[in-house]
Scaffold this motif. Structure first.
Motif, PDB file in Angstrom:
ATOM      1  N   VAL A 130       0.954  -1.115   0.069  1.00 10.43           N
ATOM      2  CA  VAL A 130      -0.245  -0.046  -0.116  1.00 10.43           C
ATOM      3  C   VAL A 130       0.858   1.191  -0.078  1.00 10.43           C
ATOM      4  O   VAL A 130       1.628   1.466   0.844  1.00 10.43           O
ATOM      5  N   LEU A 131       0.857   2.070  -1.102  1.00 11.64           N
ATOM      6  CA  LEU A 131       1.547   3.202  -1.188  1.00 11.64           C
ATOM      7  C   LEU A 131       0.775   4.557  -0.749  1.00 11.64           C
ATOM      8  O   LEU A 131      -0.223   4.782  -1.545  1.00 11.64           O
ATOM      9  N   ILE A 132       1.236   5.316   0.109  1.00 12.31           N
ATOM     10  CA  ILE A 132       0.480   6.471   0.518  1.00 12.31           C
ATOM     11  C   ILE A 132       1.435   7.618   0.430  1.00 12.31           C
ATOM     12  O   ILE A 132       2.578   7.563   1.049  1.00 12.31           O
ATOM     13  N   HIS A 133       0.690   8.612  -0.164  1.00 10.36           N
ATOM     14  CA  HIS A 133       1.517   9.747  -0.382  1.00 10.36           C
ATOM     15  C   HIS A 133       0.830  10.981   0.277  1.00 10.36           C
ATOM     16  O   HIS A 133      -0.209  10.955   0.357  1.00 10.36           O
ATOM     17  N   ARG A 147       7.801  14.863  -2.172  1.00  7.17           N
ATOM     18  CA  ARG A 147       6.785  14.299  -1.433  1.00  7.17           C
ATOM     19  C   ARG A 147       6.878  13.352  -0.414  1.00  7.17           C
ATOM     20  O   ARG A 147       7.727  12.494  -0.722  1.00  7.17           O
ATOM     21  N   VAL A 148       6.293  13.650   0.667  1.00  9.85           N
ATOM     22  CA  VAL A 148       6.413  12.460   1.709  1.00  9.85           C
ATOM     23  C   VAL A 148       5.755  11.201   1.202  1.00  9.85           C
ATOM     24  O   VAL A 148       4.637  11.428   0.752  1.00  9.85           O
ATOM     25  N   ALA A 149       6.315  10.124   1.473  1.00  9.65           N
ATOM     26  CA  ALA A 149       5.447   8.818   1.216  1.00  9.65           C
ATOM     27  C   ALA A 149       5.701   7.802   2.247  1.00  9.65           C
ATOM     28  O   ALA A 149       6.723   7.723   2.920  1.00  9.65           O
ATOM     29  N   LEU A 150       4.773   6.914   2.289  1.00  9.46           N
ATOM     30  CA  LEU A 150       4.884   5.885   3.176  1.00  9.46           C
ATOM     31  C   LEU A 150       4.400   4.505   2.477  1.00  9.46           C
ATOM     32  O   LEU A 150       3.502   4.639   1.590  1.00  9.46           O
ATOM     33  N   SER A 151       4.993   3.382   2.626  1.00 13.57           N
ATOM     34  CA  SER A 151       4.831   2.109   2.178  1.00 13.57           C
ATOM     35  C   SER A 151       4.640   1.093   2.918  1.00 13.57           C
ATOM     36  O   SER A 151       5.591   1.013   3.903  1.00 13.57           O
ATOM     37  N   LEU A 152       3.490   0.535   3.085  1.00 11.47           N
ATOM     38  CA  LEU A 152       3.242  -0.787   3.971  1.00 11.47           C
ATOM     39  C   LEU A 152       2.987  -1.888   3.080  1.00 11.47           C
ATOM     40  O   LEU A 152       2.630  -2.019   2.018  1.00 11.47           O
ATOM     41  N   CYS A 153       3.841  -3.075   3.453  1.00 11.44           N
ATOM     42  CA  CYS A 153       3.887  -4.302   2.829  1.00 11.44           C
ATOM     43  C   CYS A 153       3.040  -5.284   3.587  1.00 11.44           C
ATOM     44  O   CYS A 153       3.473  -5.571   4.762  1.00 11.44           O
TER      45      CYS A 153
END
Length: 595
Positions: A130-133, A147-153
Motif C-alpha cells: 500500500v503506497l500512501i503519499h 513528497r512524503v511517502a509511506l509504504s506498507l507491505c
C-alpha cells in the motif's frame, strides 16, 4: 488551524531537503478490518501493528521499494528496516519504536513520527504493498522538496486492499470537512499515481456552461488596448466547454486566506470593507450566484485571468507563481496576480491553440480592503508597500485613468483560487453576422435566444459605428425572429439585460420593415389597411418595463416606445404616469415619447 506536517524521526540535512523525498517503508503489517469513518462525527477507530520501518532519502521508485521488500526477513533486512509500532486512527498515522513505548505513558508515549490523515493525497495498491503519499510538500512553499511517502507491505493482496480502503475512508472523511460540497474526494485518493495529486478536473454540464456564457457575455466590453498587440478585437467569446477545478492544496491555502481577511474586516463595525463604485462587473450579471456561494464579508468576487495554454494547466494543477508574474505582458503594478472584471480584457492575455481554442480562468478572488489607484503611471513599490500595510488588494482603475479597463492586483497568490477553466473561441464581426443570418433563416429559436441579446448590445456599444450599423441592419432584416427573443429578455432577472433588450427593440424599430402579420390585437381589416412596425408586438412588455424598479430600464423602455411611434399608442397612459417619476431623465424620456 493548519494541519501539522508529518514529523520524521530526525530532520534530513538541509542539503537533502530540497531535492530528496522522505520515504517511510513499513513491512509485515497485520490484516486490518474495514474502517468506517463516514459523517462529520465519526468515532475514533484504530488500526495498529508492529512493523518493520525504515526512512531513506533516495528516489521513491518501484525498483527501490521492491529491492527493500525483498530483503525483509533475510539477513540483509537491517540495511533497510527498523522495527516500529504503527497506528492508524481517523486523524493520523503515528509510529513508535515499539508497542511498549507506545503504551509507556509520559514522555515515552510521544510518537517518533506522525502523518496527518487530512494530508494524504494518494493511496495506491500494488500487490501486497500500500503506497500512501502526502501533500505536505505541496503546501510547504518549497517547490523542489520531494513528497512524503509511506509504504506498507502486507501478508496478502487482500490485506493490502483492506488497509488501503481504511486509509482512504479516513482521509476522505477529513477532506470532506475542508473542501466544498460536491468535490469528488474518492477520485482524488484513487491511487492512480499520476503527476498531480489531490486534483480532479470535471467538465461542467451544458446548463452550467450556459450560465458561464452569460457571465462572459455580460462582462464583455469591446475596447482595444496595447495589450491586444495589433490583434483584431473579437465581438464575442463563444464558450465551448468549462472544466471545474478541484485542487485540495490550493483550496486550503485560499480558504485560510479568505478566513483571515474576513476576520480582519469584521473585527469592528467600522472596519467592514467598502464596496467598489461602480460594482465589480461580474457581480451585476445576475448569474454569479449560480457558480457558487461568495463570501461578501471577505469581499469575494468572480474575476477573470487570461493566460497561455500551458500556464492554464500549470496554475490549476498547482498555484499562481509570483516569480513568473509579468513574463507574459508586464507588471505595471508590480509582481502580483492580475485579474480582470471584463472577459474581453482577460482575452487580451490568452493565446489560441492549433484548434483555435483559447482559455481564461474564472477565479474566486478575495479582495478584502481595496486600494483604488487612478494614476496613469503608478509607483509599483509604493502600492505594494501600502497594500501589505493596510490593504488586501489594488484596483488599478485604468478606466478612470485612460478609458480602458479596471484591473485587480493581488500580491498574495493565496487570495486567488482558479475554480473554472473556460475554453472558448473568438467570434469575429463576420462570424457574428453570419451566425445571426443562419439562425434566423433556420428559425433556430434556441440559437436566437442565446445570440441576439449579445448582438443587440453590440449594436449599441461597439466602438466602431460601421459595426454598429451592420449589426443593427441585420437585426432589423430578421426582426420576425429577433423581436420575440428580445421581448423575452424584457422579463429577465438582470436589469442590464432588460435595459439592453428595451434599447435594442427601439433600435431595431429604425431598421425593420413594416409589417402587421404578427399583431393579434387588431382585426383582419385593420391589419390589412395599416402598416405597423413588427416591433409593436413588444409594446405590452415595454409598457410593463415603464414601472421597472431600475431607472435605466424605465428610461430605455420609454425611448424604445418613442422610436416605435404611433404603434405604441397603447402605452400612452403609462407614459403619462411616468411624468411623475422621481428621476428627471426618465421624465424627459416619457415626455419625448408622448410628443
Amino acid at each position: 488551524m493548519a494541519p501539522r506536517p508529518p514529523c520524521p524521526e530526525k530532520p534530513l540535512p538541509e542539503s537533502q531537503q530540497d531535492d530528496a523525498p522522505i520515504v517511510y517503508i513499513a513491512f509485515d503489517v497485520p490484516a486490518a478490518p474495514h474502517l468506517e469513518v463516514e459523517g462529520p462525527e465519526e468515532e475514533e477507530q484504530e488500526l495498529r501493528g508492529s512493523n518493520l520501518l525504515k526512512r531513506c532519502s533516495g528516489a521513491f521508485s518501484a525498483a527501490h521499494v521492491g529491492f527493500a521488500a525483498a530483503t525483509a526477513g533475510s539477513f540483509a533486512q537491517g540495511l533497510f528496516w527498523r522495527m516500529r509500532y504503527v497506528e492508524l486512527t481517523s486523524h493520523r498515522i503515528s509510529y513508535w519504536a515499539s508497542k511498549t513505548e507506545q503504551e509507556g505513558g509520559g514522555s515515552g508515549s510521544t510518537p517518533r513520527g506522525e502523518f496527518e490523515v487530512c494530508e494524504i493525497d494518494d493511496v495506491g495498491v500494488h500487490g501486497r504493498q500500500v503506497l500512501i503519499h502526502f501533500a505536505s510538500s505541496q503546501r510547504s512553499g518549497r517547490r523542489n522538496r520531494g513528497r512524503v511517502a509511506l509504504s506498507l507491505c502486507t501478508n496478502s493482496e487482500l490485506e493490502a486492499g483492506q488497509w488501503a480502503e481504511a486509509v482512504r475512508s479516513a482521509a476522505a472523511a477529513r477532506l470532506l470537512r475542508v473542501v466544498p460540497s460536491g468535490w469528488n474526494v474518492s477520485v482524488m485518493l484513487s491511487g492512480n499515481n499520476g503527476p498531480v495529486r489531490r486534483v480532479v478536473k470535471a467538465e461542467l454540464s451544458d446548463e452550467l456552461v450556459q450560465v458561464i456564457q452569460h457571465v462572459v457575455d455580460h462582462a464583455f466590453i469591446c475596447k482595444r488596448t496595447r495589450d491586444r498587440r495589433g490583434q483584431e478585437v473579437p465581438v464575442r467569446l463563444q464558450v465551448q466547454k468549462v472544466v471545474s477545478v478541484q485542487n485540495v492544496a490550493a483550496w486550503m491555502n485560499y480558504s485560510e486566506a479568505r478566513t483571515r481577511i474576513r476576520g480582519a474586516g469584521s473585527a469592528t463595525p467600522t472596519s467592514a470593507y467598502m464596496a467598489l463604485e461602480p460594482e465589480v462587473l461580474t457581480a451585476t450579471s445576475g448569474f454569479s450566484g449560480s457558480l457558487g456561494w461568495l463570501d461578501e464579508a471577505a469581499n469575494e468576487h468572480w474575476l477573470f485571468h487570461g493566460t497561455r495554454v500551458s500556464s492554464a494547466q500549470y496554475i490549476t494543477d498547482g498555484e499562481f507563481r509570483m516569480d513568473l508574474a509579468g513574463t507574459h505582458r508586464g507588471t505595471l503594478y508590480g509582481r502580483a496576480v492580475y485579474l480582470a472584471e471584463c472577459s474581453s480584457k482577460a482575452d487580451e492575455y490568452s493565446e489560441a491553440d492549433e484548434e483555435g481554442l483559447c482559455r481564461i480562468l474564472l477565479c474566486r478572488s478575495t479582495l478584502g480592503n481595496v486600494l483604488v489607484e487612478r494614476e496613469k503611471r503608478p509607483s509599483a513599490p509604493e502600492l505594494e508597500e501600502q497594500c501589505r500595510a493596510k490593504y488586501n488588494s489594488v484596483c488599478g482603475d485604468r478606466w478612470a485613468a485612460v478609458g480602458t479597463f479596471r484591473e485587480f492586483v493581488l500580491y498574495e497568490s493565496s487570495q486567488v483560487y482558479p475554480e473554472y477553466i473556460v475554453y472558448y473561441k473568438r467570434m469575429s464581426q463576420a462570424d457574428l453576422l453570419q451566425a445571426i443570418g443562419t439562425i434566423s433563416n433556420e428559425n433556430d429559436v434556441d440559437g436566437v435566444r442565446k445570440l441576439v441579446p449579445t448582438a443587440a448590445r453590440l449594436a449599441q456599444t461597439h466602438p466602431d459605428p460601421q459595426v454598429r450599423y451592420r449589426i443593427s441592419l441585420l437585426l432589423g432584416a430578421h426582426a420576425a425572429t429577433v423581436v420575440p427573443a428580445l421581448t423575452e429578455c424584457l422579463r429577465d432577472e438582470t436589469a442590464l439585460r432588460r435595459r439592453t433588450a428595451a434599447a435594442a427593440l427601439g433600435h431595431v424599430a429604425d431598421f425593420c420593415s413594416l409589417t402587421c402579420s404578427s399583431l393579434t390585437s387588431m382585426n383582419e381589416d385593420a391589419r390589412s389597411q395599416q402598416k405597423i412596425h413588427i416591433v409593436a408586438v413588444a409594446v405590452p412588455a415595454l409598457t410593463e418595463c415603464l414601472s421597472d424598479s431600475n431607472e435605466s430600464v424605465r428610461r430605455a423602455a420609454a425611448q424604445a416606445l418613442e422610436q416605435i411611434g404611433p404603434a405604441a399608442a397603447a402605452a400612452v397612459p403609462a407614459l403619462a404616469a411616468m411624468l411623475l417619476d422621481p428621476t428627471e431623465d426618465v421624465r424627459c424620456a416619457a415626455a419625448k415619447a408622448l410628443a
